[in-house]
Motif scaffolding. Structure first.
Motif, PDB file in Angstrom:
ATOM      1  N   LEU A  62     -10.278  -0.427   1.836  1.00 40.78           N
ATOM      2  CA  LEU A  62      -8.952  -1.015   1.811  1.00 40.78           C
ATOM      3  C   LEU A  62      -7.963   0.052   2.261  1.00 40.78           C
ATOM      4  CD1 LEU A  62      -7.117  -3.417   1.055  1.00 40.78           C
ATOM      5  CD2 LEU A  62      -6.946  -2.408  -1.242  1.00 40.78           C
ATOM      6  N   ALA A  69      -1.457  -4.478  -0.496  1.00 39.47           N
ATOM      7  CA  ALA A  69      -2.877  -4.448  -0.835  1.00 39.47           C
ATOM      8  C   ALA A  69      -3.332  -5.686  -1.618  1.00 39.47           C
ATOM      9  CB  ALA A  69      -3.197  -3.179  -1.626  1.00 39.47           C
ATOM     10  N   VAL A  70      -2.639  -5.987  -2.697  1.00 33.84           N
ATOM     11  CA  VAL A  70      -3.082  -7.084  -3.552  1.00 33.84           C
ATOM     12  C   VAL A  70      -2.992  -8.422  -2.819  1.00 33.84           C
ATOM     13  CG1 VAL A  70      -2.516  -8.412  -5.623  1.00 33.84           C
ATOM     14  CG2 VAL A  70      -2.611  -5.910  -5.728  1.00 33.84           C
ATOM     15  N   LEU A  73      -5.853  -8.780  -0.317  1.00 30.21           N
ATOM     16  CA  LEU A  73      -7.144  -9.093  -0.921  1.00 30.21           C
ATOM     17  C   LEU A  73      -7.208 -10.530  -1.412  1.00 30.21           C
ATOM     18  CD1 LEU A  73      -7.773  -5.786  -2.891  1.00 30.21           C
ATOM     19  CD2 LEU A  73      -8.971  -6.578  -0.841  1.00 30.21           C
ATOM     20  N   ASP A  86     -10.899   1.864  -2.658  1.00 33.28           N
ATOM     21  CA  ASP A  86      -9.439   1.853  -2.724  1.00 33.28           C
ATOM     22  C   ASP A  86      -8.934   3.274  -2.495  1.00 33.28           C
ATOM     23  OD1 ASP A  86      -6.735   1.607  -3.386  1.00 33.28           O
ATOM     24  OD2 ASP A  86      -7.158   1.768  -5.548  1.00 33.28           O
ATOM     25  N   THR A  88      -5.625   3.795  -1.725  1.00 34.52           N
ATOM     26  CA  THR A  88      -4.172   3.647  -1.706  1.00 34.52           C
ATOM     27  C   THR A  88      -3.503   4.423  -2.838  1.00 34.52           C
ATOM     28  OG1 THR A  88      -4.205   1.675  -3.107  1.00 34.52           O
ATOM     29  CG2 THR A  88      -4.403   1.345  -0.720  1.00 34.52           C
ATOM     30  N   MET A 103      -2.585   1.223  -8.741  1.00 34.82           N
ATOM     31  CA  MET A 103      -3.176   0.401  -7.685  1.00 34.82           C
ATOM     32  C   MET A 103      -4.580  -0.074  -8.026  1.00 34.82           C
ATOM     33  SD  MET A 103      -0.998  -0.285  -5.467  1.00 34.82           S
ATOM     34  CE  MET A 103      -2.200  -1.160  -4.468  1.00 34.82           C
ATOM     35  N   ILE A 107      -5.708  -3.955  -8.149  1.00 35.17           N
ATOM     36  CA  ILE A 107      -6.720  -4.439  -7.212  1.00 35.17           C
ATOM     37  C   ILE A 107      -7.899  -5.048  -7.963  1.00 35.17           C
ATOM     38  CG2 ILE A 107      -8.470  -3.635  -5.563  1.00 35.17           C
ATOM     39  CD1 ILE A 107      -6.262  -1.671  -4.550  1.00 35.17           C
ATOM     40  N   SER A 108      -8.348  -4.375  -9.008  1.00 38.61           N
ATOM     41  CA  SER A 108      -9.471  -4.882  -9.793  1.00 38.61           C
ATOM     42  C   SER A 108      -9.130  -6.219 -10.445  1.00 38.61           C
ATOM     43  CB  SER A 108      -9.857  -3.853 -10.860  1.00 38.61           C
ATOM     44  OG  SER A 108     -10.953  -4.304 -11.616  1.00 38.61           O
ATOM     45  N   VAL A 116     -14.810  -2.134  -7.402  1.00 40.67           N
ATOM     46  CA  VAL A 116     -13.786  -1.251  -6.853  1.00 40.67           C
ATOM     47  C   VAL A 116     -14.124   0.203  -7.172  1.00 40.67           C
ATOM     48  CG1 VAL A 116     -11.329  -0.644  -6.868  1.00 40.67           C
ATOM     49  CG2 VAL A 116     -12.037  -3.046  -7.096  1.00 40.67           C
TER      50      VAL A 116
END
Length: 213
Positions: A62, A69-70, A73, A86, A88, A103, A107-108, A116
């Motif tokens: 990513l 980002a989110v 995804l 990740d 970021t 982040m 993301i998770s 992740v």
């Protein structure tokens, strides 16, 4: 290994080029096909849409801006159990503090069916482009945070392919600490300090001091 890179910026270029050189099958995915194709041509990869790169990679990087980002995804159909790197950092550059939530946590939560692994966030793209690095005989260490041992080992293979040393830094909740470390390091660097001086060898730092002394 098949690697799908989501994004076509500096980190995508630096890591993607290294992985192509190492013999991996890399696809660059982007929202603008022409930019993804341009980067792919420069580094010897293939290109496609974000979804095509997602489907291509058994492991995903990513590499889109943190603020996107989110949402990126959530817009993709990612196969359950896929490994997602990740790299970021969501840093408030006015005070070099960590934005909330961290982040890796965000993301998770967005893709809970994906493994992740936080990695490559402590150094700028130039570091990865010029890897490997040697520091007084020691290879550059790359901290990895993740909850799935197999996914962490997959990323470790890619780290070793850069001539670097993977360093397991704990489960995914500790990824917040890597992001905070990046915020501190960038702030020190921006003020003209030498970040390397903050991390002396273990013997020099702790050899003469015991807990409680």
């Amino acid at each position: 290994m098949r690697i799908g890179i989501l994004g076509n910026g500096l980190m995508a270029a630096a890591l993607g080029e290294q992985w192509v050189r190492a013999g991996h099958d890399v696809m660059i995915g982007g929202r603008k096909p022409e930019r993804a194709a341009d980067l792919a041509d420069r580094i010897g990869a293939t290109s496609g849409s974000l979804q095509e790169a997602t489907a291509h990679g058994e492991i995903l990087l990513l590499a889109v801006p943190a603020e996107a980002a989110v949402d990126t995804l959530k817009s993709l159909d990612i196969e359950a159990g896929r490994t997602l790197i990740d790299c970021t950092n969501s840093i408030n550059h006015r005070g070099f503090t960590l934005d909330e939530p961290a982040m890796a946590e965000a993301i998770s939560q967005a893709v809970p069916h994906v493994h992740v692994v936080k990695a490559f966030n402590l150094a700028a793209d130039a570091v990865w482009r010029e890897a490997p690095h040697d520091f007084e005989g020691a290879r550059l260490g790359v901290p990895l945070c993740g909850d799935d041992p197999a996914a962490v080992e997959q990323v470790g293979v890619l780290v070793r392919g850069l001539g670097c040393e993977p360093v397991f830094a704990g489960g995914l909740p500790r990824a917040r600490l890597l992001e905070a470390t990046a915020a501190v390091a960038i702030g020190v660097w921006a003020a003209g300090g030498d970040v390397r001086a903050l991390f002396p060898p273990v013997g020099a730092a702790f050899g003469a001091v015991r807990p409680g002394d």
